[in-house]
Every structure is written in structure tokens, then in C-alpha cells.
Design a protein around this motif. Structure first.
Motif, PDB file in Angstrom:
ATOM      1  N   ASP A 241       0.847  -1.190   0.000  1.00 32.41           N
ATOM      2  CA  ASP A 241       0.000   0.000   0.000  1.00 32.41           C
ATOM      3  C   ASP A 241       0.882   1.240   0.000  1.00 32.41           C
ATOM      4  N   THR A 242       0.891   1.963  -1.103  1.00 29.18           N
ATOM      5  CA  THR A 242       1.734   3.152  -1.207  1.00 29.18           C
ATOM      6  C   THR A 242       1.027   4.413  -0.715  1.00 29.18           C
ATOM      7  N   SER A 243      -0.155   4.308  -0.162  1.00 26.41           N
ATOM      8  CA  SER A 243      -0.871   5.497   0.288  1.00 26.41           C
ATOM      9  C   SER A 243      -0.212   6.147   1.493  1.00 26.41           C
ATOM     10  N   ASP A 244       0.640   5.418   2.212  1.00 30.72           N
ATOM     11  CA  ASP A 244       1.355   5.993   3.347  1.00 30.72           C
ATOM     12  C   ASP A 244       2.557   6.821   2.918  1.00 30.72           C
ATOM     13  N   ILE A 245       2.966   6.721   1.675  1.00 28.06           N
ATOM     14  CA  ILE A 245       4.127   7.458   1.208  1.00 28.06           C
ATOM     15  C   ILE A 245       3.752   8.931   1.080  1.00 28.06           C
ATOM     16  N   SER A 246       4.471   9.768   1.826  1.00 28.62           N
ATOM     17  CA  SER A 246       4.224  11.197   1.824  1.00 28.62           C
ATOM     18  C   SER A 246       5.440  11.909   2.394  1.00 28.62           C
ATOM     19  N   CYS A 247       5.666  13.128   1.971  1.00 27.65           N
ATOM     20  CA  CYS A 247       6.740  13.925   2.560  1.00 27.65           C
ATOM     21  C   CYS A 247       6.548  14.046   4.069  1.00 27.65           C
ATOM     22  N   THR A 248       5.313  14.078   4.505  1.00 22.73           N
ATOM     23  CA  THR A 248       5.029  14.293   5.927  1.00 22.73           C
ATOM     24  C   THR A 248       5.507  13.154   6.811  1.00 22.73           C
ATOM     25  N   ASN A 249       5.814  11.993   6.231  1.00 26.62           N
ATOM     26  CA  ASN A 249       6.352  10.905   7.057  1.00 26.62           C
ATOM     27  C   ASN A 249       7.741  10.470   6.579  1.00 26.62           C
ATOM     28  N   CYS A 250       8.442  11.375   5.913  1.00 29.25           N
ATOM     29  CA  CYS A 250       9.808  11.119   5.450  1.00 29.25           C
ATOM     30  C   CYS A 250      10.812  11.619   6.488  1.00 29.25           C
ATOM     31  N   LYS A 251      11.911  10.893   6.636  1.00 32.00           N
ATOM     32  CA  LYS A 251      12.975  11.282   7.577  1.00 32.00           C
ATOM     33  C   LYS A 251      13.572  12.642   7.251  1.00 32.00           C
ATOM     34  N   HIS A 252      13.499  13.061   6.014  1.00 28.47           N
ATOM     35  CA  HIS A 252      14.126  14.306   5.583  1.00 28.47           C
ATOM     36  C   HIS A 252      13.191  15.516   5.633  1.00 28.47           C
ATOM     37  N   PHE A 253      12.009  15.334   6.168  1.00 28.01           N
ATOM     38  CA  PHE A 253      11.017  16.407   6.253  1.00 28.01           C
ATOM     39  C   PHE A 253      10.992  16.909   7.683  1.00 28.01           C
ATOM     40  N   ASP A 254      11.350  18.169   7.904  1.00 31.75           N
ATOM     41  CA  ASP A 254      11.456  18.665   9.272  1.00 31.75           C
ATOM     42  C   ASP A 254      10.131  19.154   9.841  1.00 31.75           C
ATOM     43  N   GLU A 255      10.168  19.525  11.100  1.00 36.20           N
ATOM     44  CA  GLU A 255       8.941  19.949  11.790  1.00 36.20           C
ATOM     45  C   GLU A 255       8.374  21.253  11.250  1.00 36.20           C
ATOM     46  N   GLU A 256       9.170  21.988  10.481  1.00 38.51           N
ATOM     47  CA  GLU A 256       8.690  23.224   9.872  1.00 38.51           C
ATOM     48  C   GLU A 256       8.137  22.996   8.470  1.00 38.51           C
ATOM     49  N   LYS A 257       7.980  21.719   8.097  1.00 39.20           N
ATOM     50  CA  LYS A 257       7.388  21.305   6.815  1.00 39.20           C
ATOM     51  C   LYS A 257       8.271  21.618   5.621  1.00 39.20           C
ATOM     52  N   TYR A 258       9.584  21.416   5.772  1.00 36.62           N
ATOM     53  CA  TYR A 258      10.541  21.606   4.694  1.00 36.62           C
ATOM     54  C   TYR A 258      11.411  20.374   4.534  1.00 36.62           C
TER      55      TYR A 258
END
Length: 65
Positions: A32-49
Motif C-alpha cells: 500500500d503506497t498510500s502511506d508514502i508522503s513527505c510528511t512521514n519522510c525522515k528528511h522532512f522537518d517539523e517546519e514542513k521543509y
């Protein structure tokens, strides 16, 4: 949020550096690729960058809005 959830999903699917924060979360739904998102990537910080600075380049190259 800088972009819509759908845009974050599209960008993450196109990103060669995407790494999920939790391997468990992805492995529980291996097909299931629906969980793939920038929001759950290790490289996405708390400021959404993206700390790798890949987000804007992917959006521009794929005409994501």
C-alpha cells in the motif's frame, strides 16, 4: 502546511531520497503506497521543509500544484 496532502504524496512517490520515519509503518502495509508522503519522510522537518531541498525541484519538474 506548505502544500496539500496530495501534493506531498505525489512528491514523495517521485523522490529518490524518500525514507519513511518508521520502517514498521511501511512494512505493515508493504503493498500500500498510500502511506508514502513527505510528511512521514525522515528528511522532512517539523517546519514542513525538505532538509535535502528536493521538494521544490520535484514540484517544478512534475508540475505539481
Amino acid at each position: 502546511m506548505r502544500a496539500s496532502f496530495e501534493t506531498y504524496r505525489k512528491v514523495a512517490k517521485e523522490c529518490s531520497a524518500y525514507e519513511p520515519m518508521s520502517e514498521t509503518r511501511i512494512s505493515n502495509s508493504c503493498c500500500d503506497t498510500s502511506d508514502i508522503s513527505c510528511t512521514n519522510c525522515k528528511h522532512f522537518d517539523e517546519e514542513k521543509y525538505c532538509v535535502l531541498d528536493l521538494y521544490d525541484e520535484i514540484v517544478q519538474n512534475h508540475n505539481f500544484q
